[in-house]
Write an enzyme that holds these catalytic residues in place. Structure first.
Site, PDB file in Angstrom:
ATOM      1  N   LYS A  18       0.855  -1.182   0.000  1.00  0.00           N
ATOM      2  CA  LYS A  18       0.000   0.000   0.000  1.00  0.00           C
ATOM      3  C   LYS A  18       0.891   1.232   0.000  1.00  0.00           C
ATOM      4  O   LYS A  18       1.849   1.301   0.778  1.00  0.00           O
ATOM      5  CB  LYS A  18      -0.904   0.027   1.245  1.00  0.00           C
ATOM      6  CG  LYS A  18      -1.862   1.223   1.288  1.00  0.00           C
ATOM      7  CD  LYS A  18      -2.615   1.275   2.613  1.00  0.00           C
ATOM      8  CE  LYS A  18      -3.625   2.434   2.635  1.00  0.00           C
ATOM      9  NZ  LYS A  18      -4.166   2.671   3.999  1.00  0.00           N
ATOM     10  N   HIS A  39      -5.884   1.808  14.616  1.00  0.00           N
ATOM     11  CA  HIS A  39      -6.239   0.456  14.202  1.00  0.00           C
ATOM     12  C   HIS A  39      -5.072  -0.489  14.480  1.00  0.00           C
ATOM     13  O   HIS A  39      -3.941  -0.048  14.722  1.00  0.00           O
ATOM     14  CB  HIS A  39      -6.558   0.426  12.701  1.00  0.00           C
ATOM     15  CG  HIS A  39      -5.360   0.685  11.832  1.00  0.00           C
ATOM     16  ND1 HIS A  39      -4.783   1.935  11.703  1.00  0.00           N
ATOM     17  CD2 HIS A  39      -4.616  -0.153  11.063  1.00  0.00           C
ATOM     18  CE1 HIS A  39      -3.742   1.861  10.904  1.00  0.00           C
ATOM     19  NE2 HIS A  39      -3.611   0.608  10.493  1.00  0.00           N
ATOM     20  N   ASP A  47      -3.256  -3.886  12.481  1.00  0.00           N
ATOM     21  CA  ASP A  47      -3.225  -4.478  11.144  1.00  0.00           C
ATOM     22  C   ASP A  47      -3.753  -5.907  11.184  1.00  0.00           C
ATOM     23  O   ASP A  47      -3.413  -6.678  12.095  1.00  0.00           O
ATOM     24  CB  ASP A  47      -1.802  -4.486  10.591  1.00  0.00           C
ATOM     25  CG  ASP A  47      -1.310  -3.085  10.251  1.00  0.00           C
ATOM     26  OD1 ASP A  47      -2.148  -2.162  10.181  1.00  0.00           O
ATOM     27  OD2 ASP A  47      -0.092  -2.920  10.049  1.00  0.00           O
ATOM     28  N   HIS A  70      -2.018   1.656  16.283  1.00  0.00           N
ATOM     29  CA  HIS A  70      -1.277   2.790  15.755  1.00  0.00           C
ATOM     30  C   HIS A  70      -2.186   3.653  14.888  1.00  0.00           C
ATOM     31  O   HIS A  70      -3.288   3.254  14.519  1.00  0.00           O
ATOM     32  CB  HIS A  70      -0.059   2.322  14.955  1.00  0.00           C
ATOM     33  CG  HIS A  70      -0.403   1.405  13.808  1.00  0.00           C
ATOM     34  ND1 HIS A  70      -0.810   0.097  13.984  1.00  0.00           N
ATOM     35  CD2 HIS A  70      -0.414   1.606  12.469  1.00  0.00           C
ATOM     36  CE1 HIS A  70      -1.036  -0.468  12.812  1.00  0.00           C
ATOM     37  NE2 HIS A  70      -0.817   0.439  11.867  1.00  0.00           N
TER      38      HIS A  70
END
Length: 339
Positions: A206, A225, A227, A281
């Site tokens: 990404k 969030h 991962d 994070h």
């Protein structure tokens, strides 16, 4: 002042011009999210740095394991990825986002496809219609069988070559990280990678593009969030922005040139039965400069079932997570369903 938003954040940032005190309300975070008031300003410990020089297996495994358990995130240096390869990755990524909007739109995410691959801005629906201050490009980079080159930009002309080379280097880094995490659990080095699907582990790149933001105190580039991946291997540009939630505080990550930031993701937390922590994070934005980052999410194939490793489950330490396919896991998390 209310400002009308555009479909991409990059276009919006360009249109704001001299309106230096305004962003659309959909980008203004709630009081408890705003980085201007929630970023910790006191002295805090720095995110661990693991030096891979010398490839001392026991030392590295110990350092990686301790960082994964205590922080869920760490930076690695002397990792074997040449600085030139990182610089080239960043150069072609910037080149893509500097193209005219109509050129970027050729790679747009396909609506209704169920895939995240492609160029876009609204990754997922947030409560109250909120948006993050970021545009992105997603595409798979490993293994070859998972790559759909229609999502790889044709400009800059060497985009494909640069990303293929970077992916080859990164597979070796991933292997070393997974092996160290496995050894840190008292297991053989191959166990975690095999549990994730062995050579079928997939790498999804990404590129995050965060344009200058008139009110960086109110907006977030990416909201808080963890991962979904097993591990995420990330390189940023020189503009700070990554924040980690540690001991009740949001703290800034120090920028180390050419370091790779390693995030422990949900799948490693599950496999380790909670010993390793999936790091919470978020990212902030800058008023004057473009921030960019290149995370690569290393994940099991969709049909791979992931659960606590049997070697780590006992009567004294029961399983803390259910075993389910990665596809089902993603569906539950994205739709905020019970896991």
């Amino acid at each position: 002042m209310e400002v009308e938003s555009s479909s991409t954040v990059q276009a919006l940032a360009s249109s704001l011009g001299v309106k230096l005190d305004a962003i659309p309300s959909e980008f203004v975070r709630s009081e408890d999210e705003r980085p201007g008031t929630t970023t910790f300003r006191g002295p805090v410990p720095e995110i661990p740095v693991v030096d891979l020089a010398g490839r001392d297996r026991d030392r590295i495994a110990k350092a990686v394991s301790e960082a994964a358990e205590g922080w869920g995130i760490f930076q690695i240096v002397n990792h074997g990825v040449p600085a030139e390869a990182i610089a080239a990755l960043q150069r072609v990524g910037r080149g893509f986002f500097e193209m005219p909007r109509e050129e970027k739109e050729k790679y747009a995410v396909e609506p209704g496809s169920g895939s995240v691959e492609g160029y876009g801005s609204r990754l997922q629906k947030e409560p109250e219609g909120k948006r993050a201050w970021v545009d992105y490009l997603f595409h798979n980079v490993w293994p070859e069988s998972r790559i759909d080159y229609k999502f790889w930009p044709e400009s800059p002309p060497d985009y494909r070559k640069v990303n293929q080379e970077y992916a080859r280097y990164l597979v070796s880094v991933m292997d070393e990280m997974l092996s160290s995490l496995s050894l840190g659990l008292g297991l053989e080095g191959h166990v975690i990678k095999e549990a994730l699907g062995g050579e079928g582990v997939e790498l999804l790149l990404k590129i995050n593009y965060y344009p200058p933001c008139p009110r960086p105190d109110l907006a977030l580039g990416v909201v808080a969030h963890t991962d979904m991946s097993a591990v995420t291997l990330l390189v940023p540009n020189e503009v700070p922005g990554l924040q980690v939630f540690k001991d009740g505080h949001w703290i800034d990550a120090k920028y180390i040139p050419n370091a790779i930031i390693v995030h422990i993701g949900d799948q490693i937390e599950i496999l380790s039965n909670g010993k390793y922590k999936s790091v919470l994070h978020r990212t902030t934005v800058n008023k004057e400069k473009v921030r960019m980052s290149w995370p690569v999410f290393c994940s099991p194939p969709d049909d791979r079932a992931v659960g606590p490793l049997p070697q780590l489950v006992s009567e004294a330490s029961p399983a803390k997570f259910k075993t389910k396919s990665y596809k089902d896991y993603k569906y539950c998390k994205l739709n905020k369903l019970p896991q």
